[in-house]
Design a protein around this motif. Structure first.
Motif, mmCIF file in Angstrom:
data_model
loop_
_atom_site.group_PDB
_atom_site.id
_atom_site.type_symbol
_atom_site.label_atom_id
_atom_site.label_comp_id
_atom_site.label_asym_id
_atom_site.label_seq_id
_atom_site.Cartn_x
_atom_site.Cartn_y
_atom_site.Cartn_z
ATOM 1 N N ASN A 233 0.827 -1.211 0.000
ATOM 2 C CA ASN A 233 0.000 0.000 0.000
ATOM 3 C C ASN A 233 0.855 1.252 0.000
ATOM 4 O O ASN A 233 0.526 2.228 -0.654
ATOM 5 N N TYR B 122 2.043 1.804 -3.364
ATOM 6 C CA TYR B 122 0.941 2.316 -4.178
ATOM 7 C C TYR B 122 0.734 3.806 -3.910
ATOM 8 O O TYR B 122 0.592 4.600 -4.833
ATOM 9 N N TYR B 123 0.768 4.190 -2.607
ATOM 10 C CA TYR B 123 0.562 5.600 -2.259
ATOM 11 C C TYR B 123 1.640 6.487 -2.872
ATOM 12 O O TYR B 123 1.359 7.588 -3.304
ATOM 13 N N MET C 103 -5.258 -2.256 8.231
ATOM 14 C CA MET C 103 -5.611 -1.078 9.040
ATOM 15 C C MET C 103 -6.747 -1.414 9.999
ATOM 16 O O MET C 103 -6.754 -0.995 11.154
ATOM 17 N N TRP D 54 -8.188 7.962 13.617
ATOM 18 C CA TRP D 54 -8.070 6.898 12.647
ATOM 19 C C TRP D 54 -9.424 6.336 12.245
ATOM 20 O O TRP D 54 -9.795 6.358 11.067
ATOM 21 N N ILE E 267 -11.930 9.080 10.837
ATOM 22 C CA ILE E 267 -11.515 9.532 9.497
ATOM 23 C C ILE E 267 -11.803 8.440 8.475
ATOM 24 O O ILE E 267 -12.371 8.678 7.410
ATOM 25 N N ASN E 268 -11.455 7.198 8.854
ATOM 26 C CA ASN E 268 -11.668 6.103 7.916
ATOM 27 C C ASN E 268 -13.145 5.848 7.646
ATOM 28 O O ASN E 268 -13.541 5.542 6.533
ATOM 29 N N SER F 189 -13.158 9.429 4.979
ATOM 30 C CA SER F 189 -12.430 8.794 3.875
ATOM 31 C C SER F 189 -13.204 9.032 2.573
ATOM 32 O O SER F 189 -14.431 8.869 2.557
ATOM 33 N N PRO F 190 -12.516 9.454 1.489
ATOM 34 C CA PRO F 190 -13.244 9.825 0.264
ATOM 35 C C PRO F 190 -14.132 8.696 -0.278
ATOM 36 O O PRO F 190 -15.169 8.962 -0.880
ATOM 37 N N GLU F 191 -13.737 7.448 -0.039
ATOM 38 C CA GLU F 191 -14.518 6.335 -0.581
ATOM 39 C C GLU F 191 -15.867 6.178 0.107
ATOM 40 O O GLU F 191 -16.809 5.665 -0.492
#
Lengths: 484, 232
Positions: free
Chosen positions: B109, B112-113, B129, B187, B190-191, B195-197
């Protein structure tokens, strides 16, 4: 013309003679007989001796004083009747006491009980006389220079006027037969704080014209009543006393409660003193009623430092209990104020640092379980409810008046003894329990290292964790934005 | 796996009713515990003092904290007992266990980031996570229960253990509380919220359903197993 001048001069002389003072007139009134006696008795050093007790009294008469006195126009034999016959008998009195008694009966020959009894002072003397005492007129009224009652012109101020009687020993008799001395020591009065005051400033209602007769049930009643005078000038202090535990006790009818003069005195009122001597004297005042507490205090670390080392840093009674608005120390409200009281010195580096004492004691207490709880209880008292549970404050572990240094072996704060203190609130606590307390130390590598390590580990670990998580979130959002 | 009636065929059941109830329980308990606990830890702040007085004073707050702690302990113990029983009886796959793959997924990940890889790590039912969150709360939770019990019964504890255990427990309890609070607040929220998704809210733990698209993106291995008919 010369004849007219002579007439005018004669008229002026007549006017002057009419306007001259009484004393001037009395000089001419001095009897021929008195003048004869004074030929010898005006001489300095002349005395009368008494064979039985070997004592003597001055037999001198000061001419000017006698002439100015109320009796200036009398013949000497009006009082000294033994000399009426013209002879001069010697050694008539065997002792001074007999002489004094005889002079009094001479006075009483003219001044009857009915005449003098209207004066409260005389009334008191007459009462004492009926109990077997023998008051002597000349103790107050000078033998050959007594002044007219209404005149008083020889007194330059009120104090002198009052002292003309009150310098002598005389007592006021209360209804319960207690006696109150009315003698005033002028020298004491004049060396203290109220030296500029007039007597009537405090003893209101009394003056040259008025001397009201007052009788009190007891000596204590008189003291309590006389303390009312103080508020006329010290109203701020008086209003404070209304909030005090002493006043609360007094208002319940207990006259043993202290009033102003019990601590400050009556005529010997001292200026406020912040010297060691003054501070010791203050503790002595409290001692009068609180002797047991004083004994404990004098053996405590504070008391010893004050009395043995003349240390001015240590607290005395009034530093914790205040002066006029003294609160009941057994209330919860008072108990809750104790950390702040102790903190006044123990959190102040300028006071305790020189003794090697930590100034963290207040902070560490307030940040721990007891201190936090206490802080909330104080706030809750105002807003929510009155907590019934007392919370341990400084004095619950360290003691109050008997407080000792923590270095002393008998100190209750050393671990061996501390458990006993803990058990006062936590009866099931065992000897392990006191170690739950960090003893006012902030955790450090040397003091409570385990707590120090735990706190430090979290202090390092927490930010790393938070920063890591934030980075992960930011990277995720960034990648999401890039992908779109 | 049944489809969600509201979402049609594209929705997949992710959480059972037990898990939804359990989540609500934890939400309530932790909210109460944080409100009553952190206000005690940061007692000197005006807000804490206001909050404590609003909750009826320090004694009330302490009792609420203890009771909420009791419920939290019960929930945590039940979670572990049920999970262990489920795994032991073979009904559940040990999907929350940390494996080597979680570490390699984290590295993947990261790659990827930073643009070194085109695809994020392909995760199973719980990604690394989520596992991190679960285990920090589980382990932290047990630490909180243990130290909380010590602070609740200091006299009893010091009958057996030395007195120093009390301030040590206090240090652990208050520091760990802050750690859990930050992990949860930062955490997890936010998740699950920002989180944008999932914005404005990841509803899967409340409805029990997740969209097929999200499953394909976030839990492709689990989706593949589901499609193959492998039991969860």
């Amino acid at each position: 013309m010369t004849r007219h001048k002579g007439l005018a001069l004669s008229f002026v002389l007549v006017l002057l003679a009419a306007a001259s003072p009484a004393a001037h007139a009395r000089e001419s009134d001095l009897s021929a007989q008195a003048g004869k006696c004074l030929r010898c008795h005006a001489k300095e050093g002349i005395r009368t001796n008494f064979p039985e007790d070997g004592e003597s009294v001055p037999a001198r008469v000061i001419l000017a004083d006698f002439k100015a006195s109320a009796h200036g126009m009398l013949d000497c034999t009006a009082c000294h009747t033994a000399y009426l016959q013209g002879g001069h008998p010697k050694k008539r009195f065997r002792s001074r006491e007999r002489f004094r008694a005889a002079t009094t009966s001479a006075c009483r020959g003219c001044h009857s009980n009915g005449q003098i009894g209207g004066n409260p002072i005389h009334a008191s003397f007459l009462a004492r006389e009926s109990e077997g005492e023998s008051p002597v007129c000349t103790d107050c009224h000078q033998a050959h220079s007594m002044t007219p009652v209404s005149g008083g012109k020889i007194f330059t101020n009120e104090k002198q006027y009052c002292m003309s009687c009150h310098r002598y020993q005389m007592d006021m008799i209360c209804r319960n037969k207690e006696r109150i001395s009315l003698k005033v020591d002028l020298s004491e009065l004049e060396t203290f704080a109220h030296d500029k005051l007039r007597c009537s400033d405090c003893h209101f209602g009394f003056s040259r014209e008025e001397h009201p007769k007052r009788t009190f049930r007891s000596r204590r009643d008189y003291t309590v009543a006389s303390s009312e005078s103080c508020r006329r000038c010290h109203f701020d202090k008086y209003t404070k006393t209304l909030d005090s535990v002493h006043y609360a006790i007094l208002s319940q009818g207990n006259l043993k409660a202290p009033v102003c003069n019990d601590c400050h005195g009556a005529h010997g009122i001292a200026h406020v003193s912040h010297t060691v001597k003054g501070r010791v004297l203050t503790t002595q005042k409290c001692r009068k009623c609180h002797a047991q507490v004083y004994e404990m205090y004098s053996r405590s670390v504070h008391g010893k430092a004050l009395m043995d080392d003349q240390n001015q840093d240590v607290p005395i009674c009034i530093d914790c209990h205040t002066t006029h608005d003294i609160q009941n120390p057994l209330t919860l409200e008072y108990h809750e104020r104790i950390p702040q009281m102790c903190g006044n010195c123990h959190a102040n580096p300028s006071v305790v640092a020189k003794y090697g004492l930590s100034t963290d004691v207040l902070k560490t207490y307030l940040a721990d379980f007891h201190g936090v709880t206490l802080g909330f209880y104080k706030r809750q008292r105002e807003k929510l409810y009155k907590p019934a549970r007392p919370i341990a404050v400084c004095t619950d572990c360290h003691g109050t008046h008997s407080i000792t240094g923590t270095g002393s072996s008998s100190s209750p704060t050393v671990k061996a003894n501390l458990v006993k203190r803990c058990q006062k609130c936590h009866p099931d606590a065992n000897e392990n329990f006191p170690n739950a307390w960090l003893f006012h130390y902030k955790p450090s590598p040397s003091k409570h290292p385990l707590i120090f390590i735990l706190n430090t580990a979290y202090r390092i670990f927490l930010p790393i964790m938070v920063i890591g998580l934030i980075l992960q979130v930011l990277l995720h959002v960034w990648r999401y934005a890039v992908n779109r | 796996m049944k489809g969600n009636p509201a979402g049609g065929e594209r929705m997949i059941r992710r959480f059972s009713r037990l898990r939804i109830f359990e989540h609500w329980g934890i939400v309530l308990c932790t909210l109460i515990l944080f409100a009553t606990g952190l206000s005690q830890r940061f007692w000197h702040l005006d807000f804490s003092q206001w909050l404590i007085l609003k909750m009826g004073g320090i004694d009330n707050v302490r009792w609420i904290h203890r009771y909420a702690g009791g419920f939290f302990s019960l929930g945590l113990i039940l979670n572990v007992v049920v999970a262990v029983a489920g795994v032991v009886r073979g009904k559940w796959a040990p999907s929350m266990f940390i494996t080597k793959k979680d570490f390699s997924d984290a590295v993947e990940n990261m790659k990827y980031y930073f643009g070194l890889d085109d695809q994020p790590a392909k995760c199973d039912r719980y990604d690394y996570m989520e596992k991190f969150e679960y285990w920090t709360i589980l382990m932290g939770g047990f630490l909180m229960i243990l130290t909380g019990a010590v602070l609740w019964f200091p006299i009893l504890v010091t009958k057996i253990l030395p007195g120093e255990i009390i301030p040590a427990a206090k240090a652990l309890h208050s520091n760990e509380a802050l750690l859990i609070f930050l992990i949860n607040a930062l955490w997890h929220i936010i998740n699950a919220v920002f989180s944008p998704e999932v914005f404005p809210l990841d509803t899967s733990i409340f409805t029990g359903y997740i969209s097929r698209e999200r499953m394909a993106r976030e839990h492709p291995i689990e989706l593949a197993k589901l499609d193959e008919g492998t039991p969860e």
